[in-house]
Design a protein around this motif. Structure first.
Motif, PDB file in Angstrom:
ATOM      1  N   GLY A 159      50.600  38.396  76.272  1.00 51.98           N
ATOM      2  CA  GLY A 159      50.050  39.493  77.068  1.00 51.98           C
ATOM      3  C   GLY A 159      48.540  39.575  76.984  1.00 51.98           C
ATOM      4  N   PHE A 160      47.972  39.301  75.806  1.00 47.07           N
ATOM      5  CA  PHE A 160      46.516  39.317  75.674  1.00 47.07           C
ATOM      6  C   PHE A 160      45.885  38.256  76.581  1.00 47.07           C
ATOM      7  CE2 PHE A 160      46.828  40.992  71.048  1.00 47.07           C
ATOM      8  CZ  PHE A 160      46.957  42.289  71.513  1.00 47.07           C
ATOM      9  N   GLY A 161      46.480  37.071  76.607  1.00 49.16           N
ATOM     10  CA  GLY A 161      45.954  36.017  77.480  1.00 49.16           C
ATOM     11  C   GLY A 161      46.065  36.393  78.944  1.00 49.16           C
ATOM     12  N   GLU A 162      47.189  37.006  79.317  1.00 46.19           N
ATOM     13  CA  GLU A 162      47.370  37.446  80.702  1.00 46.19           C
ATOM     14  C   GLU A 162      46.361  38.530  81.062  1.00 46.19           C
ATOM     15  OE1 GLU A 162      52.206  36.623  80.723  1.00 46.19           O
ATOM     16  OE2 GLU A 162      51.429  38.687  80.819  1.00 46.19           O
ATOM     17  N   ALA A 163      46.035  39.396  80.107  1.00 51.58           N
ATOM     18  CA  ALA A 163      45.039  40.444  80.369  1.00 51.58           C
ATOM     19  C   ALA A 163      43.688  39.842  80.714  1.00 51.58           C
ATOM     20  CB  ALA A 163      44.913  41.361  79.151  1.00 51.58           C
ATOM     21  N   ALA A 164      43.270  38.823  79.954  1.00 51.51           N
ATOM     22  CA  ALA A 164      41.989  38.171  80.243  1.00 51.51           C
ATOM     23  C   ALA A 164      42.030  37.486  81.600  1.00 51.51           C
ATOM     24  CB  ALA A 164      41.656  37.173  79.143  1.00 51.51           C
ATOM     25  N   THR A 165      43.152  36.828  81.903  1.00 56.14           N
ATOM     26  CA  THR A 165      43.303  36.179  83.213  1.00 56.14           C
ATOM     27  C   THR A 165      43.235  37.201  84.332  1.00 56.14           C
ATOM     28  OG1 THR A 165      44.651  34.395  82.271  1.00 56.14           O
ATOM     29  CG2 THR A 165      44.854  34.773  84.640  1.00 56.14           C
ATOM     30  N   ALA A 166      43.923  38.331  84.144  1.00 55.26           N
ATOM     31  CA  ALA A 166      43.943  39.375  85.171  1.00 55.26           C
ATOM     32  C   ALA A 166      42.558  39.959  85.406  1.00 55.26           C
ATOM     33  CB  ALA A 166      44.919  40.475  84.763  1.00 55.26           C
ATOM     34  N   VAL A 167      41.835  40.267  84.333  1.00 51.46           N
ATOM     35  CA  VAL A 167      40.504  40.861  84.491  1.00 51.46           C
ATOM     36  C   VAL A 167      39.561  39.894  85.178  1.00 51.46           C
ATOM     37  CG1 VAL A 167      38.464  41.709  83.269  1.00 51.46           C
ATOM     38  CG2 VAL A 167      40.742  42.459  82.557  1.00 51.46           C
ATOM     39  N   ASN A 168      39.582  38.631  84.802  1.00 47.25           N
ATOM     40  CA  ASN A 168      38.671  37.657  85.422  1.00 47.25           C
ATOM     41  C   ASN A 168      38.974  37.465  86.901  1.00 47.25           C
ATOM     42  OD1 ASN A 168      36.916  36.934  83.275  1.00 47.25           O
ATOM     43  ND2 ASN A 168      38.558  35.765  82.325  1.00 47.25           N
ATOM     44  N   ASN A 169      40.251  37.451  87.258  1.00 47.56           N
ATOM     45  CA  ASN A 169      40.592  37.326  88.675  1.00 47.56           C
ATOM     46  C   ASN A 169      40.314  38.623  89.433  1.00 47.56           C
ATOM     47  OD1 ASN A 169      41.986  34.599  89.456  1.00 47.56           O
ATOM     48  ND2 ASN A 169      42.690  35.066  87.381  1.00 47.56           N
ATOM     49  N   ALA A 170      40.495  39.762  88.764  1.00 42.60           N
ATOM     50  CA  ALA A 170      40.148  41.039  89.395  1.00 42.60           C
ATOM     51  C   ALA A 170      38.646  41.119  89.637  1.00 42.60           C
ATOM     52  CB  ALA A 170      40.614  42.198  88.521  1.00 42.60           C
ATOM     53  N   ALA A 171      37.851  40.585  88.711  1.00 42.71           N
ATOM     54  CA  ALA A 171      36.393  40.607  88.870  1.00 42.71           C
ATOM     55  C   ALA A 171      35.971  39.872  90.131  1.00 42.71           C
ATOM     56  CB  ALA A 171      35.725  39.984  87.642  1.00 42.71           C
ATOM     57  N   VAL A 172      36.657  38.774  90.447  1.00 38.20           N
ATOM     58  CA  VAL A 172      36.347  38.022  91.667  1.00 38.20           C
ATOM     59  C   VAL A 172      36.829  38.771  92.905  1.00 38.20           C
ATOM     60  CG1 VAL A 172      36.743  35.862  92.908  1.00 38.20           C
ATOM     61  CG2 VAL A 172      36.383  35.829  90.429  1.00 38.20           C
ATOM     62  N   ALA A 173      37.977  39.442  92.795  1.00 38.18           N
ATOM     63  CA  ALA A 173      38.458  40.244  93.922  1.00 38.18           C
ATOM     64  C   ALA A 173      37.490  41.388  94.217  1.00 38.18           C
ATOM     65  CB  ALA A 173      39.847  40.797  93.609  1.00 38.18           C
ATOM     66  N   ILE A 174      36.914  41.974  93.160  1.00 32.98           N
ATOM     67  CA  ILE A 174      35.948  43.063  93.328  1.00 32.98           C
ATOM     68  C   ILE A 174      34.632  42.553  93.889  1.00 32.98           C
ATOM     69  CG2 ILE A 174      34.544  44.719  92.009  1.00 32.98           C
ATOM     70  CD1 ILE A 174      36.998  44.962  90.101  1.00 32.98           C
ATOM     71  N   ASN A 175      34.191  41.401  93.406  1.00 35.56           N
ATOM     72  CA  ASN A 175      32.936  40.794  93.853  1.00 35.56           C
ATOM     73  C   ASN A 175      33.155  39.307  94.079  1.00 35.56           C
ATOM     74  OD1 ASN A 175      30.358  39.892  94.368  1.00 35.56           O
ATOM     75  ND2 ASN A 175      29.606  40.206  92.268  1.00 35.56           N
ATOM     76  N   PRO A 176      33.373  38.890  95.319  1.00 38.15           N
ATOM     77  CA  PRO A 176      33.655  37.476  95.599  1.00 38.15           C
ATOM     78  C   PRO A 176      32.552  36.525  95.145  1.00 38.15           C
ATOM     79  CG  PRO A 176      34.209  38.840  97.493  1.00 38.15           C
ATOM     80  CD  PRO A 176      33.476  39.714  96.533  1.00 38.15           C
ATOM     81  N   GLN A 177      31.359  37.032  94.877  1.00 39.66           N
ATOM     82  CA  GLN A 177      30.264  36.180  94.402  1.00 39.66           C
ATOM     83  C   GLN A 177      30.327  35.959  92.888  1.00 39.66           C
ATOM     84  OE1 GLN A 177      28.443  34.849  96.859  1.00 39.66           O
ATOM     85  NE2 GLN A 177      29.767  36.100  98.174  1.00 39.66           N
ATOM     86  N   ALA A 178      31.187  36.702  92.216  1.00 37.29           N
ATOM     87  CA  ALA A 178      31.292  36.578  90.758  1.00 37.29           C
ATOM     88  C   ALA A 178      31.976  35.278  90.392  1.00 37.29           C
ATOM     89  CB  ALA A 178      32.062  37.755  90.187  1.00 37.29           C
TER      90      ALA A 178
END
Length: 327
Positions: free
Chosen positions: A298-317
């Motif tokens: 779950g910890f690994g999935e959390a990091a994956t989720a946040v990093n992909n969410a960061a790109v969804a929030i800002n496509p330039q990230a």
């Protein structure tokens, strides 16, 4: 009248995975809020087994549940999260065109986020009942063990054959006067190393058996254990029963949000995306081929989720933010 909050990222579920996701959101420079239906941080660990030893978290040969939660809360504090506790997320509407997800809570609060991560365990738990105890009037039957102190010096009967039953048998052995574990089969579905420790210890393990009756006048004095095949009965001295028979999970309002759900779990892809735009999921609630339900995963999935969410929030990230040890 409820409050209104606007954040980059809303995390639904403030258990270990949600807390780690909050920390990682701060690491990515995102503002973050967490909502949880429980009044305290830590999810099921805080509510059900704060004293339990956890053995499968990287870097800790063994760590108490409450100590793990304390560390995660301190780590999450670096993100300055907004906590919305003792509130349930009732509605979720994802509007990709407006770059937002709108979540309504049961107290009238509205949270508008640019992305959401669902880390809500596997929903609301209802304990599986112990039939013999359905009409028992006293408080001596529990479904989980938040504190070991109340079992000190008592003869304890634990019913079940899973991880919780064996974990509590092992943990209570040095505290209780005696431990008897009763299981209706002759095989177990608990971690083998824990099973071996219990079998090698002082606990009495009765297999192919059920607790048929609770015995006592005004207070619990014993349980009557019946063998499944022979119907032979054994009276076991007992002042406390732990019915570790598992829980029936209910996703509650989450089932109404339009997510793809499979056997009470949210289906995600390798990026932890759900079937709704800007909505991700991590932890026990997720389902995908090869899924392993461990806190460490779950910890690994959390990091994956946040990093992909960061790109969804800002496509330039950038998807990969660099290592925390850099700079």
């Amino acid at each position: 009248m409820g409050e209104n909050h606007a954040v980059d990222l809303l995390i639904i579920g403030a258990g270990p995975v949600g807390l780690y996701a909050a920390y990682y959101a701060g690491f990515r420079g995102l503002s973050v809020a967490l909502v949880d239906s429980l009044p305290e941080l830590g999810g099921q660990i805080t509510a059900m087994y704060p004293e339990k030893d956890i053995l499968d978290v990287a870097g800790f040969p063994v760590v108490k549940g409450k100590e793990l939660v304390e560390g995660l809360v301190a780590q999450a504090a670096t993100a300055s999260p907004t906590y919305l506790l003792d509130r349930t997320a009732q509605t979720l509407v994802s509007d990709d065109a407006a770059d937002e997800v709108r979540v309504g809570l049961d107290d009238g609060t509205t949270v508008v986020a640019k992305a959401v991560i669902i880390t809500a365990g596997i929903g609301k738990f209802t304990p599986r009942p112990l039939p013999a105890a359905e009409d028992w009037p006293g408080p001596e039957v529990a479904f989980f063990v938040p504190s070991f102190a109340e079992y000190a010096g008592k003869d304890v009967t634990i019913v079940g054959g899973g991880d919780s039953a064996f974990d509590w048998a092992l943990a209570l052995e040095p505290v209780a006067a005696s431990i008897t574990l009763v299981h209706r089969r002759d095989s177990f579905w608990a971690h083998q190393a824990t099973v071996d420790k219990v079998l090698a210890g002082s606990a009495t393990v009765l297999t192919n058996s059920n607790v048929a009756r609770l015995v006592g006048e005004g207070r619990l004095e014993a349980v009557e254990v019946e063998h499944v095949k022979t119907k032979e009965t054994t009276v076991v001295k007992t002042q406390a029963v732990v019915a570790a028979l598992g829980f029936v999970a209910d996703l509650g309002p989450i089932q109404q949000w339009g997510l793809e759900v499979q056997k009470r779990h949210i289906v995600v892809d390798s990026t932890t995306r759900t079937s709704l735009p800007r909505v991700f999921a991590a932890g026990d609630i997720t389902e995908y081929p090869g899924k392993v339900r461990l806190i460490a995963v779950g910890f690994g999935e959390a990091a994956t989720a946040v990093n992909n969410a960061a790109v969804a929030i800002n496509p330039q990230a950038h998807l990969f933010p660099g290592h925390s040890s850099e700079g």
